[in-house]
Design a protein around this motif. Structure first.
Motif, PDB file in Angstrom:
ATOM      1  N   THR A 156       0.848  -1.190   0.000  1.00 23.89           N
ATOM      2  CA  THR A 156       0.000   0.000   0.000  1.00 23.89           C
ATOM      3  C   THR A 156       0.882   1.237   0.000  1.00 23.89           C
ATOM      4  OG1 THR A 156      -1.655  -1.194   1.296  1.00 23.89           O
ATOM      5  CG2 THR A 156      -1.877   1.204   1.173  1.00 23.89           C
ATOM      6  N   LEU A 187      -7.835  -3.748   2.765  1.00 21.62           N
ATOM      7  CA  LEU A 187      -7.597  -2.754   1.726  1.00 21.62           C
ATOM      8  C   LEU A 187      -7.278  -3.417   0.398  1.00 21.62           C
ATOM      9  CD1 LEU A 187      -5.246  -0.329   3.735  1.00 21.62           C
ATOM     10  CD2 LEU A 187      -7.715  -0.106   3.393  1.00 21.62           C
ATOM     11  N   GLY A 211      -4.560  -3.337  -2.375  1.00 20.05           N
ATOM     12  CA  GLY A 211      -3.195  -2.857  -2.542  1.00 20.05           C
ATOM     13  C   GLY A 211      -3.020  -2.075  -3.829  1.00 20.05           C
ATOM     14  N   GLN A 212      -2.004  -1.207  -3.847  1.00 20.43           N
ATOM     15  CA  GLN A 212      -1.708  -0.430  -5.046  1.00 20.43           C
ATOM     16  C   GLN A 212      -0.621  -1.129  -5.865  1.00 20.43           C
ATOM     17  OE1 GLN A 212      -1.954   1.850  -1.985  1.00 20.43           O
ATOM     18  NE2 GLN A 212      -4.054   1.601  -2.672  1.00 20.43           N
ATOM     19  N   GLY A 255       4.196   0.366  -3.096  1.00 18.30           N
ATOM     20  CA  GLY A 255       3.148  -0.561  -3.509  1.00 18.30           C
ATOM     21  C   GLY A 255       3.737  -1.927  -3.831  1.00 18.30           C
TER      22      GLY A 255
END
Length: 332
Positions: free
Chosen positions: A274, A304, A306-307, A289
Motif C-alpha cells: 500500500t 484494503l 493494494g496499489q 506498492g
C-alpha cells in the motif's frame, strides 16, 4: 401607456421595465418627473484601477542535477493470482522501465539512479505459513534463477542507456526467510541480490550495496539519509500500519541513531503493498506498492486493496526529496 423608449429598452435588453427603472434610479435619476434617457444616452464608464506591472523571472532553461531513486519491492515472483503471474511480472517490469525513463527525461539532468530494493522479490515456498499452495506458481529455485534474476538483469543493463550510474541497495524481506529456524542471514532476497551482483560484475557502472546482517540499511545520498526497511517489523494496529509506523519510526530514530544528531531524514518501506506518504514528526515516510494485483493478503489483513505501483522520486542536494511519482504498473 408605457413610454415607447422604455419599452424598447426592455425588449432589447431582455430586462423587465421595473428592472430598467431601478437601474437608472441607481445612476442618480430622480424617481418622479424624470425622463428616461433616449437610445443615444451615454453610460457612465468607471476607469479600472492602475495596473502595476511587476517583473516575473522567466522559467529556468536549465535544472539542477539530481539523483533519481526507485523503490523496488514486493515483486513476489512465483505468486499467482487471477491477474498476476510470471508473464504479467515481465510485462509490468517492462512498463516500469518505460515510465522510469520518461520521468528521467522530464527531470534531466539525472546524475545516477539509486534503486532501493526493499525485499520480497520472490514469493518463497513456505506453504501454510506465508504461502498458499494454490497461489504458488513454481518453487523458490525457479523463482530466483529462472525468472527474477534474468528479468532484473535485463532491466538494470538496459537502464544504463539512460543513467550514468546505477547504485542498488538491498535489504531482506519476510518472504525470503526459508524457515522458522533458519539463520536471519539466510534469505532468498539476499541470495537474489548477491546473484545479481555476480551476474552483472562486468558492468562497472552498476554497483551493489547489500545488507545481510541487519534488517535495515541507512543510505546517504547528497547529504540526505534514508532509512530502508522492509516493514514486517511494524505491528498492525486497528487494521492500519500507519499507527505502528509513527511510533516505531520515532523509536528507531533515537535507538539506531545513537549519538548522531540526525540519524536519518527519510524512511522507505515496503511489505504492506500500500502506497503512503506521511510525516512522523520531521521524518518523511514513504511506503511502496506491489507488483501483485488481486492480492488476498492485503485484503485479509488490512481490509484494503493494494496499489500496483512502485515509487520514484528525486533527491536534490539542498531540498532533499524534490518530487515524487507513483508509477502504476497495472495500467499504461
Amino acid at each position: 401607456g408605457t413610454d415607447p423608449v422604455l419599452l424598447d429598452y426592455s425588449n432589447r435588453a431582455g430586462i423587465s421595465i421595473r428592472g430598467i427603472k431601478e437601474h437608472f434610479w441607481n445612476l442618480g435619476y430622480k424617481r418622479k418627473g424624470a425622463k428616461i434617457p433616449n437610445k443615444s444616452a451615454e453610460i457612465q464608464i468607471i476607469p479600472a484601477p492602475k495596473i502595476e506591472i511587476k517583473p516575473i523571472e522567466p522559467p529556468l532553461t536549465t535544472r539542477d542535477p539530481e539523483i533519481q531513486a526507485l523503490l523496488l519491492s514486493d515483486i513476489q515472483v512465483g505468486h499467482k493470482t487471477k491477474s498476476y503471474n510470471e508473464k504479467i511480472f515481465q510485462k509490468r517490469l517492462d512498463l516500469l522501465q518505460k515510465k522510469l525513463v520518461r520521468i528521467a527525461e522530464l527531470h534531466a539532468p539525472i546524475t545516477k539512479l539509486a534503486i532501493f530494493m526493499l525485499g520480497d522479490m520472490i514469493q518463497g515456498e513456505q506453504i501454510g505459513h506465508k504461502v498458499d499452495l494454490a497461489e504458488l506458481e513454481r518453487d523458490a529455485y525457479g523463482q530466483k534463477y529462472e525468472i527474477i534474476i534474468p528479468g532484473l538483469s535485463n532491466f538494470l543493463v538496459n537502464l544504463l542507456q539512460v543513467y550514468p550510474e546505477i547504485h542498488v541497495y538491498g535489504i531482506r524481506g519476510n518472504h525470503g526467510r526459508p524457515g522458522k529456524y533458519a539463520s536471519l542471514r539466510t534469505n532468498w532476497d539476499t541470495d537474489v541480490y548477491m546473484a545479481l551482483k555476480m551476474t552483472l560484475s562486468q558492468y562497472e557502472r552498476i554497483k551493489f550495496y547489500i545488507e545481510a546482517d541487519e534488517f535495515y540499511q541507512i543510505v546517504e545520498l547528497d547529504g540526505w539519509k534514508f532509512f530502508l526497511v522492509h516493514g514486517d517489523q511494524v505491528p498492525v494496529t486497528r487494521n492500519l500500519p500507519l499507527y505502528g509506523f509513527r511510533t516505531r519510526v520515532m523509536n528507531w530514530y533515537t535507538s539506531i541513531g545513537g549519538v548522531e544528531k540526525v540519524p536519518f531524514h527519510f524512511l522507505c518501506s515496503g511489505h504492506f503493498h500500500t502506497r503512503w506518504d506521511f510525516y512522523a514528526n520531521t521524518i518523511r515516510c514513504i511506503g511502496n506498492g506491489s507488483f501483485v494485483t488481486d492480492d488476498q493478503w492485503v485484503l485479509n489483513v488490512l481490509g484494503l486493496v493494494g496499489q500496483c505501483c512502485q515509487e520514484t522520486f528525486g533527491i536534490h542536494k539542498r531540498r532533499g526529496i524534490s518530487w515524487t511519482y507513483p508509477l502504476s504498473l497495472d495500467k499504461e
